[in-house]
Design a protein around this motif. Structure first.
Motif, PDB file in Angstrom:
ATOM      1  N   ARG A 112      56.306  43.420  67.018  1.00  0.00           N
ATOM      2  CA  ARG A 112      57.102  42.855  67.967  1.00  0.00           C
ATOM      3  C   ARG A 112      57.524  41.351  67.794  1.00  0.00           C
ATOM      4  N   THR A 113      56.960  40.620  66.918  1.00  0.00           N
ATOM      5  CA  THR A 113      56.689  39.251  66.813  1.00  0.00           C
ATOM      6  C   THR A 113      58.053  38.875  65.955  1.00  0.00           C
ATOM      7  N   ALA A 114      58.443  37.665  66.008  1.00  0.00           N
ATOM      8  CA  ALA A 114      59.818  37.181  65.063  1.00  0.00           C
ATOM      9  C   ALA A 114      59.171  36.390  64.095  1.00  0.00           C
ATOM     10  N   LEU A 115      57.878  36.588  63.837  1.00  0.00           N
ATOM     11  CA  LEU A 115      57.299  35.647  62.648  1.00  0.00           C
ATOM     12  C   LEU A 115      57.279  36.369  61.580  1.00  0.00           C
ATOM     13  N   ALA A 116      57.322  35.717  60.382  1.00  0.00           N
ATOM     14  CA  ALA A 116      57.250  36.409  59.002  1.00  0.00           C
ATOM     15  C   ALA A 116      55.812  37.028  58.633  1.00  0.00           C
ATOM     16  N   PRO A 117      55.836  38.013  58.301  1.00  0.00           N
ATOM     17  CA  PRO A 117      54.706  38.954  58.068  1.00  0.00           C
ATOM     18  C   PRO A 117      53.394  38.051  57.433  1.00  0.00           C
ATOM     19  N   ARG A 118      53.757  37.419  56.568  1.00  0.00           N
ATOM     20  CA  ARG A 118      52.596  36.459  55.956  1.00  0.00           C
ATOM     21  C   ARG A 118      52.299  35.342  56.823  1.00  0.00           C
ATOM     22  N   LEU A 119      53.154  34.849  57.622  1.00  0.00           N
ATOM     23  CA  LEU A 119      52.587  33.823  58.722  1.00  0.00           C
ATOM     24  C   LEU A 119      51.737  34.333  59.824  1.00  0.00           C
ATOM     25  N   TYR A 120      52.433  35.597  60.138  1.00  0.00           N
ATOM     26  CA  TYR A 120      51.667  36.246  61.457  1.00  0.00           C
ATOM     27  C   TYR A 120      50.226  36.676  60.932  1.00  0.00           C
ATOM     28  N   TRP A 121      50.221  37.354  59.882  1.00  0.00           N
ATOM     29  CA  TRP A 121      48.613  37.621  59.458  1.00  0.00           C
ATOM     30  C   TRP A 121      47.853  36.380  59.129  1.00  0.00           C
ATOM     31  N   ALA A 122      48.449  35.278  58.800  1.00  0.00           N
ATOM     32  CA  ALA A 122      47.586  33.982  58.515  1.00  0.00           C
ATOM     33  C   ALA A 122      47.132  33.401  59.822  1.00  0.00           C
ATOM     34  N   VAL A 123      48.293  33.259  60.839  1.00  0.00           N
ATOM     35  CA  VAL A 123      47.874  32.689  62.149  1.00  0.00           C
ATOM     36  C   VAL A 123      46.885  33.705  62.699  1.00  0.00           C
ATOM     37  N   SER A 124      46.977  35.010  62.618  1.00  0.00           N
ATOM     38  CA  SER A 124      46.098  36.019  63.295  1.00  0.00           C
ATOM     39  C   SER A 124      44.677  35.963  62.893  1.00  0.00           C
ATOM     40  N   ALA A 125      44.315  35.693  61.459  1.00  0.00           N
ATOM     41  CA  ALA A 125      43.420  35.684  61.076  1.00  0.00           C
ATOM     42  C   ALA A 125      42.411  34.416  61.452  1.00  0.00           C
ATOM     43  N   LEU A 126      43.356  33.190  61.627  1.00  0.00           N
ATOM     44  CA  LEU A 126      42.896  31.788  61.971  1.00  0.00           C
ATOM     45  C   LEU A 126      42.613  31.846  63.284  1.00  0.00           C
ATOM     46  N   MET A 127      43.166  32.703  63.969  1.00  0.00           N
ATOM     47  CA  MET A 127      42.825  32.542  65.740  1.00  0.00           C
ATOM     48  C   MET A 127      41.927  33.452  65.910  1.00  0.00           C
ATOM     49  N   THR A 128      41.435  34.441  65.045  1.00  0.00           N
ATOM     50  CA  THR A 128      40.138  35.246  65.262  1.00  0.00           C
ATOM     51  C   THR A 128      38.851  34.388  64.842  1.00  0.00           C
ATOM     52  N   LEU A 129      39.205  33.410  64.073  1.00  0.00           N
ATOM     53  CA  LEU A 129      38.016  32.542  63.774  1.00  0.00           C
ATOM     54  C   LEU A 129      37.930  31.541  64.546  1.00  0.00           C
ATOM     55  N   VAL A 130      38.885  30.971  65.534  1.00  0.00           N
ATOM     56  CA  VAL A 130      38.718  29.818  66.199  1.00  0.00           C
ATOM     57  C   VAL A 130      37.551  29.899  67.398  1.00  0.00           C
ATOM     58  N   PRO A 131      37.187  30.968  67.969  1.00  0.00           N
ATOM     59  CA  PRO A 131      35.698  31.027  68.715  1.00  0.00           C
ATOM     60  C   PRO A 131      34.501  30.477  67.922  1.00  0.00           C
ATOM     61  N   SER A 132      34.376  31.167  66.960  1.00  0.00           N
ATOM     62  CA  SER A 132      33.305  30.851  66.017  1.00  0.00           C
ATOM     63  C   SER A 132      33.481  29.064  65.645  1.00  0.00           C
ATOM     64  N   ILE A 133      34.389  28.878  65.069  1.00  0.00           N
ATOM     65  CA  ILE A 133      34.426  27.548  64.485  1.00  0.00           C
ATOM     66  C   ILE A 133      34.379  26.462  65.820  1.00  0.00           C
ATOM     67  N   THR A 134      34.801  26.727  67.135  1.00  0.00           N
ATOM     68  CA  THR A 134      34.584  26.147  68.242  1.00  0.00           C
ATOM     69  C   THR A 134      33.264  25.944  68.608  1.00  0.00           C
ATOM     70  N   LEU A 135      32.538  27.280  68.424  1.00  0.00           N
ATOM     71  CA  LEU A 135      30.873  27.029  68.857  1.00  0.00           C
ATOM     72  C   LEU A 135      30.228  26.194  67.605  1.00  0.00           C
ATOM     73  N   MET A 136      30.708  26.284  66.350  1.00  0.00           N
ATOM     74  CA  MET A 136      29.737  25.462  65.408  1.00  0.00           C
ATOM     75  C   MET A 136      30.178  24.072  65.695  1.00  0.00           C
ATOM     76  N   ILE A 137      31.114  23.439  66.279  1.00  0.00           N
ATOM     77  CA  ILE A 137      31.642  22.246  66.451  1.00  0.00           C
ATOM     78  C   ILE A 137      30.806  21.706  67.606  1.00  0.00           C
ATOM     79  N   VAL A 138      30.728  22.465  68.804  1.00  0.00           N
ATOM     80  CA  VAL A 138      30.113  22.237  69.934  1.00  0.00           C
ATOM     81  C   VAL A 138      28.687  22.155  69.861  1.00  0.00           C
ATOM     82  N   LEU A 139      28.264  23.245  69.288  1.00  0.00           N
ATOM     83  CA  LEU A 139      26.659  23.350  69.407  1.00  0.00           C
ATOM     84  C   LEU A 139      26.011  22.568  68.097  1.00  0.00           C
TER      85      LEU A 139
END
Length: 76
Positions: free
Chosen positions: A49-76
């Motif tokens: 459903r997105t207009a992004l290129a497949p490679r860009l979509y999967w890269a952004v999707s993988a990075l967004m999956t890691l954002v909560p963990s990275i945020t907790l590592m930075i905050v704590l």
């Protein structure tokens, strides 16, 4: 953790002291595989459903999956 004393002969080494990576692989491997499968199945319909290129979509999707963990590592 009595290996320093066992090394000099003061005590006996505990048999479960160093199990290595096998328990982590037996427990963590299936958990990570199940998460990856569910993540991929959830993102497949969204990718179409997105207009992004497949490679860009999967890269952004993988990075967004890691954002909560990275945020907790930075905050704590």
């Amino acid at each position: 953790m009595n290996w320093p004393l066992a090394a000099v002969g003061w005590t006996q080494r505990e048999p479960t002291e160093n199990d290595g990576m096998l328990p982590w692989l037996l427990v963590g491997g299936p958990v990570v595989a199940l998460f990856a499968l569910l993540w991929w199945l959830a993102n497949r319909p969204l990718r179409r459903r997105t207009a992004l290129a497949p490679r860009l979509y999967w890269a952004v999707s993988a990075l967004m999956t890691l954002v909560p963990s990275i945020t907790l590592m930075i905050v704590l």
